[in-house]
Design an enzyme around this catalytic site. Structure first.
Site, PDB file in Angstrom:
ATOM      1  N   SER A  80       0.798  -1.234   0.000  1.00 26.04           N
ATOM      2  CA  SER A  80       0.000   0.000   0.000  1.00 26.04           C
ATOM      3  C   SER A  80       0.829   1.282   0.000  1.00 26.04           C
ATOM      4  CB  SER A  80      -0.938   0.001   1.203  1.00 26.04           C
ATOM      5  OG  SER A  80      -0.169  -0.056   2.394  1.00 26.04           O
ATOM      6  N   CYS A  81       2.132   1.174   0.102  1.00 27.53           N
ATOM      7  CA  CYS A  81       3.015   2.343   0.180  1.00 27.53           C
ATOM      8  C   CYS A  81       3.076   3.076  -1.158  1.00 27.53           C
ATOM      9  CB  CYS A  81       4.404   1.861   0.598  1.00 27.53           C
ATOM     10  SG  CYS A  81       5.708   3.085   0.457  1.00 27.53           S
TER      11      CYS A  81
END
Length: 129
Positions: A14-15
């Site tokens: 998700s970064c």
């Protein structure tokens, strides 16, 4: 090409920085395996190898919220003791700078930390436009 390429991309799915790395590798046609150390964890040997090769300052992410949440005592210990810093990174994988790219590409060893578009293009043989 794929028989020459054994690249592992380490990070957290998700970064936002990881999304840039995924996009760039896909754009330049580099195949890779993704290792999500938030879900899969990471072994001490890998983190130690990264720190030995790149330096603690490069691998330890001091910009994130996880670092800011540490006590001053924990921060001081991590900054003064490499093995303590590695232990903290193992317990809080979001404190490992992302992405880490490791493996072989066209018979060359690769170990990158962080996303730098120019560095990706240089390492993977793409001329900047």
């Amino acid at each position: 090409m794929s028989q020459l390429t054994t690249i592992t991309l380490y990070g957290i799915k998700s970064c936002s920085t990881m999304k840039k790395a995924f996009g760039k590798l896909d754009e330049i046609g580099v195949s890779y395996e993704f290792h999500d150390y938030k879900k899969q964890g990471i072994d001490k040997e890998s983190v130690q190898r990264w720190v030995d090769s790149l330096g603690l300052d490069k691998v330890l992410n001091k910009r994130g919220t996880t670092w800011r949440k540490l006590s001053d005592e924990q921060k001081a210990k991590a900054e003064g003791d490499e093995s303590a810093a590695i232990q903290i990174m193992l317990e809080n994988t979001s404190m490992i700078k992302r992405p880490i790219i490791e493996g072989k590409y066209q018979k060359q060893k690769v170990l990158l930390c962080g996303f730098d578009e120019a560095e990706f293009e240089s390492v993977f043989g793409i001329a900047s436009s």
